[in-house]
Design a protein around this motif. Structure first.
Motif, PDB file in Angstrom:
ATOM      1  N   ARG A  77      11.141 -18.872   4.875  1.00  0.00           N
ATOM      2  CA  ARG A  77      11.404 -20.211   5.380  1.00  0.00           C
ATOM      3  C   ARG A  77      12.749 -20.168   6.069  1.00  0.00           C
ATOM      4  O   ARG A  77      13.395 -19.131   6.079  1.00  0.00           O
ATOM      5  CB  ARG A  77      11.332 -21.267   4.275  1.00  0.00           C
ATOM      6  N   THR A  78      13.209 -21.246   6.639  1.00  0.00           N
ATOM      7  CA  THR A  78      14.369 -21.232   7.527  1.00  0.00           C
ATOM      8  C   THR A  78      15.523 -20.437   6.931  1.00  0.00           C
ATOM      9  O   THR A  78      16.094 -20.807   5.900  1.00  0.00           O
ATOM     10  CB  THR A  78      14.826 -22.673   7.821  1.00  0.00           C
ATOM     11  N   LEU A  79      15.842 -19.304   7.589  1.00  0.00           N
ATOM     12  CA  LEU A  79      16.980 -18.455   7.240  1.00  0.00           C
ATOM     13  C   LEU A  79      16.886 -17.834   5.855  1.00  0.00           C
ATOM     14  O   LEU A  79      17.850 -17.254   5.369  1.00  0.00           O
ATOM     15  CB  LEU A  79      18.296 -19.236   7.357  1.00  0.00           C
ATOM     16  N   ILE A  80      15.739 -17.939   5.208  1.00  0.00           N
ATOM     17  CA  ILE A  80      15.615 -17.402   3.846  1.00  0.00           C
ATOM     18  C   ILE A  80      14.356 -16.538   3.764  1.00  0.00           C
ATOM     19  O   ILE A  80      13.277 -16.952   4.187  1.00  0.00           O
ATOM     20  CB  ILE A  80      15.543 -18.538   2.798  1.00  0.00           C
ATOM     21  N   HIS A  81      14.514 -15.353   3.216  1.00  0.00           N
ATOM     22  CA  HIS A  81      13.389 -14.466   2.939  1.00  0.00           C
ATOM     23  C   HIS A  81      13.412 -14.129   1.444  1.00  0.00           C
ATOM     24  O   HIS A  81      14.465 -13.909   0.878  1.00  0.00           O
ATOM     25  CB  HIS A  81      13.476 -13.171   3.749  1.00  0.00           C
ATOM     26  N   ARG A  82      12.256 -14.101   0.863  1.00  0.00           N
ATOM     27  CA  ARG A  82      12.184 -13.764  -0.553  1.00  0.00           C
ATOM     28  C   ARG A  82      10.970 -12.875  -0.783  1.00  0.00           C
ATOM     29  O   ARG A  82       9.883 -13.149  -0.266  1.00  0.00           O
ATOM     30  CB  ARG A  82      12.062 -15.019  -1.418  1.00  0.00           C
ATOM     31  N   SER A  83      11.160 -11.811  -1.571  1.00  0.00           N
ATOM     32  CA  SER A  83      10.076 -10.875  -1.886  1.00  0.00           C
ATOM     33  C   SER A  83       9.632 -11.050  -3.328  1.00  0.00           C
ATOM     34  O   SER A  83      10.446 -11.345  -4.218  1.00  0.00           O
ATOM     35  CB  SER A  83      10.530  -9.427  -1.668  1.00  0.00           C
ATOM     36  N   SER A  84       8.348 -10.857  -3.535  1.00  0.00           N
ATOM     37  CA  SER A  84       7.821 -10.871  -4.897  1.00  0.00           C
ATOM     38  C   SER A  84       8.065  -9.529  -5.559  1.00  0.00           C
ATOM     39  O   SER A  84       8.500  -8.560  -4.925  1.00  0.00           O
ATOM     40  CB  SER A  84       6.317 -11.159  -4.865  1.00  0.00           C
ATOM     41  N   MET A  85       7.797  -9.473  -6.837  1.00  0.00           N
ATOM     42  CA  MET A  85       7.792  -8.193  -7.534  1.00  0.00           C
ATOM     43  C   MET A  85       6.563  -7.399  -7.084  1.00  0.00           C
ATOM     44  O   MET A  85       5.564  -7.957  -6.646  1.00  0.00           O
ATOM     45  CB  MET A  85       7.740  -8.416  -9.047  1.00  0.00           C
ATOM     46  N   ASP A  86       6.654  -6.077  -7.192  1.00  0.00           N
ATOM     47  CA  ASP A  86       5.524  -5.230  -6.815  1.00  0.00           C
ATOM     48  C   ASP A  86       4.369  -5.383  -7.809  1.00  0.00           C
ATOM     49  O   ASP A  86       4.583  -5.556  -9.021  1.00  0.00           O
ATOM     50  CB  ASP A  86       5.941  -3.764  -6.766  1.00  0.00           C
ATOM     51  N   VAL A  87       3.159  -5.329  -7.290  1.00  0.00           N
ATOM     52  CA  VAL A  87       1.942  -5.367  -8.107  1.00  0.00           C
ATOM     53  C   VAL A  87       1.178  -4.062  -7.867  1.00  0.00           C
ATOM     54  O   VAL A  87       0.970  -3.665  -6.721  1.00  0.00           O
ATOM     55  CB  VAL A  87       1.057  -6.578  -7.739  1.00  0.00           C
ATOM     56  N   LEU A  88       0.779  -3.417  -8.949  1.00  0.00           N
ATOM     57  CA  LEU A  88       0.064  -2.146  -8.851  1.00  0.00           C
ATOM     58  C   LEU A  88      -1.449  -2.385  -8.793  1.00  0.00           C
ATOM     59  O   LEU A  88      -2.016  -3.016  -9.677  1.00  0.00           O
ATOM     60  CB  LEU A  88       0.397  -1.243 -10.045  1.00  0.00           C
ATOM     61  N   ILE A  89      -2.064  -1.869  -7.739  1.00  0.00           N
ATOM     62  CA  ILE A  89      -3.521  -1.911  -7.587  1.00  0.00           C
ATOM     63  C   ILE A  89      -4.049  -0.487  -7.765  1.00  0.00           C
ATOM     64  O   ILE A  89      -3.550   0.454  -7.138  1.00  0.00           O
ATOM     65  CB  ILE A  89      -3.928  -2.446  -6.205  1.00  0.00           C
ATOM     66  N   THR A  90      -5.039  -0.326  -8.629  1.00  0.00           N
ATOM     67  CA  THR A  90      -5.658   0.984  -8.840  1.00  0.00           C
ATOM     68  C   THR A  90      -7.158   0.885  -8.586  1.00  0.00           C
ATOM     69  O   THR A  90      -7.799  -0.107  -8.958  1.00  0.00           O
ATOM     70  CB  THR A  90      -5.412   1.505 -10.265  1.00  0.00           C
ATOM     71  N   VAL A  91      -7.696   1.896  -7.940  1.00  0.00           N
ATOM     72  CA  VAL A  91      -9.126   1.954  -7.626  1.00  0.00           C
ATOM     73  C   VAL A  91      -9.750   3.070  -8.462  1.00  0.00           C
ATOM     74  O   VAL A  91      -9.350   4.231  -8.365  1.00  0.00           O
ATOM     75  CB  VAL A  91      -9.360   2.213  -6.128  1.00  0.00           C
ATOM     76  N   LYS A  92     -10.728   2.689  -9.292  1.00  0.00           N
ATOM     77  CA  LYS A  92     -11.424   3.670 -10.116  1.00  0.00           C
ATOM     78  C   LYS A  92     -12.607   4.244  -9.340  1.00  0.00           C
ATOM     79  O   LYS A  92     -13.295   3.505  -8.623  1.00  0.00           O
ATOM     80  CB  LYS A  92     -11.930   3.028 -11.408  1.00  0.00           C
ATOM     81  N   TYR A  93     -12.843   5.533  -9.498  1.00  0.00           N
ATOM     82  CA  TYR A  93     -13.977   6.150  -8.818  1.00  0.00           C
ATOM     83  C   TYR A  93     -14.540   7.281  -9.661  1.00  0.00           C
ATOM     84  O   TYR A  93     -13.840   7.909 -10.451  1.00  0.00           O
ATOM     85  CB  TYR A  93     -13.585   6.651  -7.423  1.00  0.00           C
ATOM     86  N   SER A  94     -15.846   7.496  -9.493  1.00  0.00           N
ATOM     87  CA  SER A  94     -16.531   8.541 -10.255  1.00  0.00           C
ATOM     88  C   SER A  94     -16.135   9.913  -9.722  1.00  0.00           C
ATOM     89  O   SER A  94     -15.561  10.026  -8.636  1.00  0.00           O
ATOM     90  CB  SER A  94     -18.044   8.348 -10.151  1.00  0.00           C
ATOM     91  N   PRO A  95     -16.435  10.983 -10.472  1.00  0.00           N
ATOM     92  CA  PRO A  95     -16.034  12.329 -10.034  1.00  0.00           C
ATOM     93  C   PRO A  95     -16.602  12.687  -8.668  1.00  0.00           C
ATOM     94  O   PRO A  95     -17.728  12.345  -8.326  1.00  0.00           O
ATOM     95  CB  PRO A  95     -16.599  13.234 -11.135  1.00  0.00           C
ATOM     96  N   ARG A  96     -15.776  13.357  -7.889  1.00  0.00           N
ATOM     97  CA  ARG A  96     -16.248  13.933  -6.638  1.00  0.00           C
ATOM     98  C   ARG A  96     -17.041  15.200  -6.957  1.00  0.00           C
ATOM     99  O   ARG A  96     -17.045  15.678  -8.091  1.00  0.00           O
ATOM    100  CB  ARG A  96     -15.066  14.265  -5.712  1.00  0.00           C
ATOM    101  N   ILE A  97     -17.767  15.746  -5.961  1.00  0.00           N
ATOM    102  CA  ILE A  97     -18.597  16.929  -6.204  1.00  0.00           C
ATOM    103  C   ILE A  97     -17.737  18.039  -6.798  1.00  0.00           C
ATOM    104  O   ILE A  97     -16.760  18.467  -6.180  1.00  0.00           O
ATOM    105  CB  ILE A  97     -19.259  17.409  -4.908  1.00  0.00           C
ATOM    106  N   PRO A  98     -18.061  18.487  -8.009  1.00  0.00           N
ATOM    107  CA  PRO A  98     -17.225  19.515  -8.653  1.00  0.00           C
ATOM    108  C   PRO A  98     -17.304  20.855  -7.913  1.00  0.00           C
ATOM    109  O   PRO A  98     -18.279  21.156  -7.220  1.00  0.00           O
ATOM    110  CB  PRO A  98     -17.822  19.630 -10.063  1.00  0.00           C
TER     111      PRO A  98
END
Length: 471
Positions: free
Chosen positions: A265-286
């Protein structure tokens, strides 16, 4: 009486002094530590009368400057004027040359502010000063975190409506002596009460292929004009989107990482805290690795190792061997070890599994050198050794004699199909190339001595070692 130059100088000086041409005076000079200075001559008459004589003294000392160890290597010129470089703090004091006197003050730059901790939107004033007044109204250079930020004609820097970007360590210098910076003064800009937070729905842990929504919100009613989203990449944050919501669709492993929103907003910037996003996935071809590599001799040890990338990490590995149209379970674990037998050449595959799913590897075959001894048999006057890898035969012509009634050797009593000359070896002829597991029936039968053949048929396995020794 002979007069030398110094006596003449003194006489002339006294004369001029009495005539009012030479006056005593006191002047003040302010100089920065580490810089150079020139203490001026009161009247050029001195230079004319005594150009090569240095008669400068400090305070009430009786030792000339030129002879004082404190100034060795730092006096650049010493006659009517005195030039010194690399000034030190203890160079401050009074210097005299005949009737004239110069007061020298050696100082350093300092920086001050009324308050080093301020809130966004406030004003800040920084003042660069010294213990004495520098001559010629110098231009001041201003630095933030040792990087040039701006310059002013006065010794004050005004920061209006500061933001978080104004936070840093400030210092000052004067033009011509930019390397002589003042000590640092920290300015800390605190955020206005604009508390940002990020919520994630349905979850910050996403299964591959699914979606999630990140929402940025503030705890104040003041309007926020712009929201932007950033994702951390190494030590930097990359701009990835705008708006108070950010949607991840068809999540992939590369979507994992730290996210933050920035509200402006006017002349002011503010950042949030970091949020961790993780993506789960099944095993790739062994992938399967074999140790040792290359051909493996039957009877030796072999190790198969399975590896696969997954998140969460693979929780179990299972091993199978194909057997016709079915499979045989061979064990569990990232690696299995066994001694290679004739039926162990494969094909093999492993299965990697985590909480998301499972994946099978490609099949692998074990290439082995087969050397298992199957049989040793007598074929006529030939000993044949059959191995899994093939048939090896050595022949030995045995001397046999049949005596006639008078003790002579009869040609009729000799074999009608002699194999070779005495004491010679030949290779065994094969009817055709046979499988590694076929028997001696595929070997073309050769004529043999009936007596040896009968002995071999009477006992199939007896005396084999004796016959091998005979060879």
């Amino acid at each position: 009486m002979l007069w030398d130059a110094e006596m003449v100088f003194k006489v002339v000086t006294i004369f001029l002094y009495l005539q009012g041409l030479v006056c005593s005076f006191v002047t003040h000079i302010c100089a920065l530590q580490g810089t150079s200075v020139t203490l001026p001559c009161a009247n050029d008459i001195y230079t004319f009368l005594m150009p090569n004589v240095c008669s400068w003294y400090k305070s009430k000392e009786n030792v000339p400057i030129i002879e004082n160890p404190h100034y060795i290597g730092r006096v650049m010129k010493c006659d009517c004027s005195l030039m010194m470089n690399n000034l030190r703090e203890n160079d401050s004091g009074s210097y005299r040359f005949l009737k004239q006197e110069v007061a020298l003050s050696v100082t350093d730059l300092q920086l001050k502010t009324m308050d080093s901790t301020v809130t966004e939107g406030q004003n800040v004033t920084l003042t660069c000063f010294s213990t004495c007044t520098l001559r010629n109204s110098p231009i001041y250079f201003w630095y933030r975190d040792r990087q040039l930020a701006t310059y002013t004609t006065g010794n004050k820097l005004h920061l209006s409506q500061v933001t978080s970007q104004d936070t840093g360590n400030y210092s000052c210098a004067v033009k011509g002596h930019e390397n002589r910076l003042s000590s640092d003064v920290p300015i800390v800009v605190k955020y206005n009460p604009l508390d940002l937070s990020v919520s994630v729905s349905p979850s910050a842990e996403i299964v591959e292929g699914r979606s999630t929504i990140l929402t940025c919100s503030s705890d104040v009613s003041t309007a926020v004009y712009n929201y932007t989203w950033y994702k951390k990449n190494g030590v930097e944050y990359l701009l990835i989107g705008s708006g108070y919501k950010y949607i991840i669709t068809n999540a992939r492993p590369e979507h994992s990482g730290l996210y933050r929103c920035v509200a402006e907003r006017t002349l002011i910037h503010r950042s949030s805290m970091d949020v961790l996003i993780t993506v789960k996935y099944s095993p790739r071809i062994p992938e399967i690795s074999i140790s040792p590599s290359g051909e493996i001799v039957e009877g030796s040890s072999v190790t198969l190792t399975c590896s696969s990338d997954a998140y969460p990490a693979v929780s179990s590995y299972m091993w199978y061997q194909k057997n016709g149209d079915g499979t045989v379970f061979r064990g569990t674990g990232k690696s299995i070890n066994f001694t290679l037998a004739s039926g162990d050449h494969g094909p093999y595959y492993c299965e990697a599994q985590n909480e998301i799913g499972a994946q099978n590897s490609d099949v692998v075959l074990l290439a082995g050198e087969k050397k298992s001894l199957l049989a040793v048999v007598v074929v006529g006057s030939v000993l044949a050794v059959l191995t899994v890898g093939g048939v090896i035969a050595l022949t030995h012509h045995v001397k046999r004699k049949k005596s006639d009634p008078v003790g002579n050797t009869s040609p009729k009593s000799q074999d009608t199909h002699p194999i070779s000359h005495d004491d010679t070896y030949t290779a065994l002829n094969l009817k055709a190339k046979s499988s590694e597991y076929e028997t001696l029936n595929n070997v073309r039968k050769l004529p043999c001595n009936p007596a040896l053949q009968a002995a071999a048929e009477a006992s199939h396995y007896e005396n084999i070692q004796e016959r091998i020794s005979y060879l």
